[in-house]
Enzyme design. Structure first.
Site, PDB file in Angstrom:
ATOM      1  N   ILE A   9     -75.848  28.755  13.389  1.00 38.15           N
ATOM      2  CA  ILE A   9     -74.437  28.546  13.774  1.00 38.15           C
ATOM      3  C   ILE A   9     -74.092  29.312  15.045  1.00 38.15           C
ATOM      4  O   ILE A   9     -73.186  28.899  15.790  1.00 38.15           O
ATOM      5  CB  ILE A   9     -73.515  28.944  12.605  1.00 38.15           C
ATOM      6  N   GLY A  30     -76.964  38.418   6.559  1.00 36.53           N
ATOM      7  CA  GLY A  30     -76.809  36.955   6.582  1.00 36.53           C
ATOM      8  C   GLY A  30     -76.178  36.421   7.856  1.00 36.53           C
ATOM      9  O   GLY A  30     -76.436  36.897   8.956  1.00 36.53           O
ATOM     10  N   ASP A  32     -73.165  36.680   8.756  1.00 35.64           N
ATOM     11  CA  ASP A  32     -72.283  37.706   9.326  1.00 35.64           C
ATOM     12  C   ASP A  32     -73.060  38.555  10.332  1.00 35.64           C
ATOM     13  O   ASP A  32     -72.627  38.790  11.465  1.00 35.64           O
ATOM     14  CB  ASP A  32     -71.760  38.573   8.170  1.00 35.64           C
ATOM     15  N   THR A 117     -72.589  31.169  -0.508  1.00 37.45           N
ATOM     16  CA  THR A 117     -73.790  30.673  -1.207  1.00 37.45           C
ATOM     17  C   THR A 117     -75.026  31.540  -0.965  1.00 37.45           C
ATOM     18  O   THR A 117     -76.098  31.256  -1.492  1.00 37.45           O
ATOM     19  CB  THR A 117     -74.118  29.235  -0.765  1.00 37.45           C
TER      20      THR A 117
HETATM   21  N1  APR Z   1     -76.512  30.125  10.776  1.00 32.87           N
HETATM   22  C1  APR Z   1     -76.031  29.352   9.773  1.00 32.87           C
HETATM   23  N2  APR Z   1     -76.086  29.686   8.483  1.00 32.87           N
HETATM   24  C2  APR Z   1     -76.663  30.879   8.185  1.00 32.87           C
HETATM   25  C3  APR Z   1     -77.189  31.747   9.167  1.00 32.87           C
HETATM   26  C4  APR Z   1     -77.098  31.322  10.510  1.00 32.87           C
HETATM   27  N3  APR Z   1     -77.560  32.073  11.522  1.00 32.87           N
HETATM   28  N4  APR Z   1     -77.698  32.855   8.543  1.00 32.87           N
HETATM   29  C5  APR Z   1     -77.504  32.667   7.220  1.00 32.87           C
HETATM   30  N5  APR Z   1     -76.893  31.484   6.998  1.00 32.87           N
HETATM   31  C6  APR Z   1     -76.496  30.867   5.723  1.00 32.87           C
HETATM   32  C7  APR Z   1     -77.223  31.320   4.482  1.00 32.87           C
HETATM   33  O1  APR Z   1     -78.480  30.676   4.382  1.00 32.87           O
HETATM   34  C8  APR Z   1     -76.243  30.852   3.417  1.00 32.87           C
HETATM   35  O2  APR Z   1     -76.446  29.473   3.153  1.00 32.87           O
HETATM   36  O3  APR Z   1     -75.143  31.230   5.484  1.00 32.87           O
HETATM   37  C9  APR Z   1     -74.864  31.007   4.099  1.00 32.87           C
HETATM   38  C10 APR Z   1     -74.017  32.152   3.587  1.00 32.87           C
HETATM   39  O4  APR Z   1     -74.865  33.228   3.191  1.00 32.87           O
HETATM   40  P1  APR Z   1     -74.468  34.757   3.543  1.00 32.87           P
HETATM   41  O5  APR Z   1     -74.584  34.961   4.990  1.00 32.87           O
HETATM   42  O6  APR Z   1     -75.290  35.627   2.624  1.00 32.87           O
HETATM   43  O7  APR Z   1     -72.925  34.858   3.172  1.00 32.87           O
HETATM   44  P2  APR Z   1     -72.203  35.017   1.761  1.00 32.87           P
HETATM   45  O8  APR Z   1     -73.016  34.454   0.627  1.00 32.87           O
HETATM   46  O9  APR Z   1     -70.819  34.485   1.967  1.00 32.87           O
HETATM   47  O10 APR Z   1     -72.161  36.599   1.554  1.00 32.87           O
HETATM   48  C11 APR Z   1     -71.315  37.337   2.410  1.00 32.87           C
HETATM   49  O11 APR Z   1     -73.031  38.946   2.907  1.00 32.87           O
HETATM   50  O12 APR Z   1     -73.772  39.317   5.022  1.00 32.87           O
HETATM   51  C12 APR Z   1     -72.930  39.792   4.047  1.00 32.87           C
HETATM   52  O13 APR Z   1     -71.160  40.876   5.252  1.00 32.87           O
HETATM   53  C13 APR Z   1     -71.489  39.721   4.472  1.00 32.87           C
HETATM   54  O14 APR Z   1     -70.754  40.958   2.573  1.00 32.87           O
HETATM   55  C14 APR Z   1     -70.804  39.668   3.149  1.00 32.87           C
HETATM   56  C15 APR Z   1     -71.735  38.786   2.332  1.00 32.87           C
END
Ligand code: APR
Length: 166
Positions: A9, A30, A32, A117
């Site tokens: 993204i 992730g 973030d 997710t």
């Molecule tokens: N681009 C698109 N999607 C991504 C990317 C990327 N670069 N990196 C990870 N993802 C996807 C993951 O594969 C997953 O499907 O984003 C989705 C959300 O996963 P997370 O990033 O783990 O977010 P979430 O489950 O909402 O958890 C949020 O994790 O990173 C920490 O600070 C954040 O505490 C918060 C928690």
């Protein structure tokens, strides 16, 4: 128009990308972590002044070094088995992000990751059903709505939802 893409993204040249943040808005792992790395330290500095964000709400910032003009950070719910209003909070996170984009006034294309997710453990099929339902509600108010998945398997959940009842 709702599109399903499998990509990073942070590389999308859209008006706004949505970040799956935590309530501090100061970054994490992730997506973030990826968004903060690509946006640069200015994003964390900017967000620090926002004073956090409750679950289900969203906050907007410039995109800084990202190709996207804006970052809309939203906080999805942690999955606890589905008995604590997680579905309603996930829907609220998508809706808050869309409403903030509309209020900004110059966002015509917006990309969402699969909020909650990953680390937050929300079941991917149920999350995709919620995401697509809210995306359909806002479909006519944007030129492009992108469900940005990070794997083909994840994209399948969205394609199935978009195929159903299309
Ligand atoms: N681009 C698109 N999607 C991504 C990317 C990327 N670069 N990196 C990870 N993802 C996807 C993951 O594969 C997953 O499907 O984003 C989705 C959300 O996963 P997370 O990033 O783990 O977010 P979430 O489950 O909402 O958890 C949020 O994790 O990173 C920490 O600070 C954040 O505490 C918060 C928690």
């Amino acid at each position: 128009m709702i599109e399903v893409l499998v990509c990073d993204i942070t590389r999308l040249e859209v008006d706004a990308i949505v970040n799956a943040a935590n309530t501090s808005l100061l970054g994490g792992g992730g997506v973030d972590g990826a968004i903060h790395r690509a946006a640069g330290p200015e994003l964390r500095e900017y967000n620090r002044k926002l004073g956090g964000c409750p679950v289900g709400e969203a906050r907007i910032s410039p995109g800084f070094r990202l190709p996207a003009k804006y970052v809309i950070s939203t906080v999805g719910p942690v999955w606890h088995g589905g008995t604590r209003g997680e579905s309603e909070l996930l829907e609220k996170a998508y809706r808050s992000s869309f409403e903030l984009a509309l209020a900004q006034g110059d966002i015509r294309s917006i990309a969402f990751p699969a909020i909650s997710t990953g680390a937050y453990g929300f079941p991917k099929d149920r999350a995709a059903e919620i995401a697509v339902r809210v995306m359909r509600e806002y479909e006519d108010r944007f030129d492009r709505i992108i469900a940005c998945c990070y794997s083909e398997a994840d994209a399948e959940h969205y394609r199935r939802e978009l195929g159903a009842g299309s």
